[in-house]
Design a protein around this motif. Sequence first.
Motif, mmCIF file in Angstrom:
data_model
loop_
_atom_site.group_PDB
_atom_site.id
_atom_site.type_symbol
_atom_site.label_atom_id
_atom_site.label_comp_id
_atom_site.label_asym_id
_atom_site.label_seq_id
_atom_site.Cartn_x
_atom_site.Cartn_y
_atom_site.Cartn_z
ATOM 1 N N TRP A 25 0.851 -1.186 0.000
ATOM 2 C CA TRP A 25 0.000 0.000 0.000
ATOM 3 C C TRP A 25 0.882 1.229 0.000
ATOM 4 C CZ3 TRP A 25 -0.594 -3.638 4.134
ATOM 5 C CH2 TRP A 25 0.134 -3.329 5.293
ATOM 6 N N PRO A 26 0.357 2.359 -0.493
ATOM 7 C CA PRO A 26 1.207 3.545 -0.613
ATOM 8 C C PRO A 26 1.245 4.375 0.670
ATOM 9 C CG PRO A 26 -0.895 3.915 -1.677
ATOM 10 C CD PRO A 26 -0.961 2.550 -1.086
ATOM 11 N N ALA A 27 1.714 3.734 1.722
ATOM 12 C CA ALA A 27 1.874 4.405 3.015
ATOM 13 C C ALA A 27 2.813 3.524 3.826
ATOM 14 C CB ALA A 27 0.537 4.520 3.722
ATOM 15 N N ARG A 28 3.358 4.075 4.905
ATOM 16 C CA ARG A 28 4.294 3.262 5.679
ATOM 17 C C ARG A 28 3.564 2.157 6.426
ATOM 18 N NH1 ARG A 28 3.649 7.202 9.434
ATOM 19 N NH2 ARG A 28 4.963 8.695 8.398
ATOM 20 N N SER A 29 4.332 1.145 6.835
ATOM 21 C CA SER A 29 3.809 0.088 7.706
ATOM 22 C C SER A 29 4.665 0.091 8.963
ATOM 23 C CB SER A 29 3.912 -1.275 7.016
ATOM 24 O OG SER A 29 5.285 -1.610 6.865
ATOM 25 N N GLU A 30 4.160 -0.549 10.005
ATOM 26 C CA GLU A 30 4.959 -0.583 11.236
ATOM 27 C C GLU A 30 6.221 -1.432 11.024
ATOM 28 O OE1 GLU A 30 2.490 -0.867 14.691
ATOM 29 O OE2 GLU A 30 4.231 -1.213 15.989
ATOM 30 N N ALA A 31 6.081 -2.459 10.172
ATOM 31 C CA ALA A 31 7.242 -3.326 9.908
ATOM 32 C C ALA A 31 8.391 -2.528 9.282
ATOM 33 C CB ALA A 31 6.837 -4.460 8.974
ATOM 34 N N GLY A 73 9.263 4.896 -5.492
ATOM 35 C CA GLY A 73 9.306 3.506 -5.936
ATOM 36 C C GLY A 73 8.049 2.840 -5.411
ATOM 37 N N THR A 74 7.266 2.299 -6.321
ATOM 38 C CA THR A 74 5.973 1.717 -5.933
ATOM 39 C C THR A 74 6.107 0.681 -4.816
ATOM 40 O OG1 THR A 74 5.282 2.048 -8.209
ATOM 41 C CG2 THR A 74 3.930 0.553 -6.907
ATOM 42 N N PHE A 75 7.211 -0.066 -4.847
ATOM 43 C CA PHE A 75 7.345 -1.143 -3.866
ATOM 44 C C PHE A 75 8.378 -0.846 -2.779
ATOM 45 C CE2 PHE A 75 5.442 -3.128 -7.586
ATOM 46 C CZ PHE A 75 4.309 -3.678 -6.983
ATOM 47 N N VAL A 129 5.492 -6.712 3.161
ATOM 48 C CA VAL A 129 5.858 -8.130 3.307
ATOM 49 C C VAL A 129 7.378 -8.249 3.441
ATOM 50 C CG1 VAL A 129 5.694 -10.427 2.284
ATOM 51 C CG2 VAL A 129 3.837 -8.775 1.928
ATOM 52 N N THR A 130 8.094 -7.545 2.568
ATOM 53 C CA THR A 130 9.558 -7.549 2.625
ATOM 54 C C THR A 130 10.038 -7.083 3.998
ATOM 55 O OG1 THR A 130 9.739 -7.047 0.268
ATOM 56 C CG2 THR A 130 11.616 -6.459 1.639
#
Length: 419
Positions: free
Chosen positions: A93-99, A290-292, A297-298
């Motif tokens: 998704w185009p936002a940060r994740s906690e990971a 960069g889209t990814f 998951v990474t």
Amino acid sequence: MSSIEDRFRALTPNSARLAERAEHVMPGGDTRTTTYHRPYPLTIARGEGPFLFDADGNRYVDLLGNYTSLVHGNAYPPILEAATKAARGGTAWPARSEAQIELAELICSRVDSIERVRFCNSGTEAGMLAAQLARRLTGRKLILMARHGYHGSYDDLELGLLGHDGERTLLGTFGDAASFEKIFAERGAETAAVFLEPVMGSAGMVAPPPGFLGQVATVAHRAGAMLVIDEVITLRLHEGGAQKLFGLRPHITMMGKIIGGGFPVGAIGASAEIMKAFDPRERGSMLHSGTFNGNPVTCAAGAVSVRELTQARIDKMDAQAKRLAAELVRAARDLELPFSVRQTGSLMNIFFTREPPPPTILREDSKMIANFHLAALTHGLFFAPRGLIALSTVISDELLSEICERGADALTDLAGAAH
Ligand SMILES: Cc1ncc(COP(=O)(O)O)c(C=O)c1O
């Protein structure tokens, strides 16, 4: 007795069939230059722990870990669990994740020179980003790197492999600080950065002579150029990266491989001051998208990979690598084969010459290493066609004994074919 290649073909008919099918849709049937070998590379069906299984059901001990990135082996359960949990919540998704924050925190807490991180999707991209950053901050264009050094396939950084200077890239000799000093004396004012692998991987796992890295760092500093240390494969050598081992404090660090836990990844890290260049709140900040980038998951997988790479595990792999190197040398000597190994920590490269060659990608032992690589596959050992071996934390001492025996059997086949 059949030849090594005949035995390889007899064991891998499904891989042969799939190679032929692949050749119709990919040049050479492959999509990575380094993984190609004659007569055809295997098709791998799955990996589990320290093993890979091919399309014919043959089992191989994985001594490569996708070119050093799977430091905890294949489908490592804690990584699988974290990645699966992350993927269930959406793969991007185009936002940060906690990971993402957690992985960046882990990197910043481990590597002394890093206070801020930016993620991308490969080591190659990390090199592009590091070059862009150094050029922006210095207002200079030239990049210096080592002949036969490798920092990914961005063309300004690929010239090391080709072994000749380019328009925007000049090459020094790894291990010879004076060669870098000379270039700095002539072109220092135009030089944005010097890129160095602390231990040269593609050139044959070449460790730096004492003082070399520090001397180049000093000349770079004097010339107002940035020092970029490429830790894409060497981060696994110490909890604090190879820069900790060699007492370096680079301006910019390139990372990749193990920080993605087996998923595509790259990153650069540096001080807060340097990385401010990317801060979108700053006027005229650098565009880096960069889209990814920082994929959830990474990052979930990478956080487990980095957290679980403890110093105790690093030390255990080092001891196992020393034992493997010594046993291969002994077996080759008993068979009167010319043989040598370069090993640093869990990384090593083997050569069929009496002494390891100087840094090079053009191997005078290319026929023997190609034959040995095929022979080793027929004995259930999987490593890089050029003789690169990378251990993982899931290889037990019992499995290591089996690897040594299989390696000795493959050497015996090679000696039989050579005599
Ligand atoms: C030292 C080094 N830098 C950069 C790279 C490029 O990384 P990637 O293959 O993820 O683009 C590699 C890949 O093997 C590497 O060994």
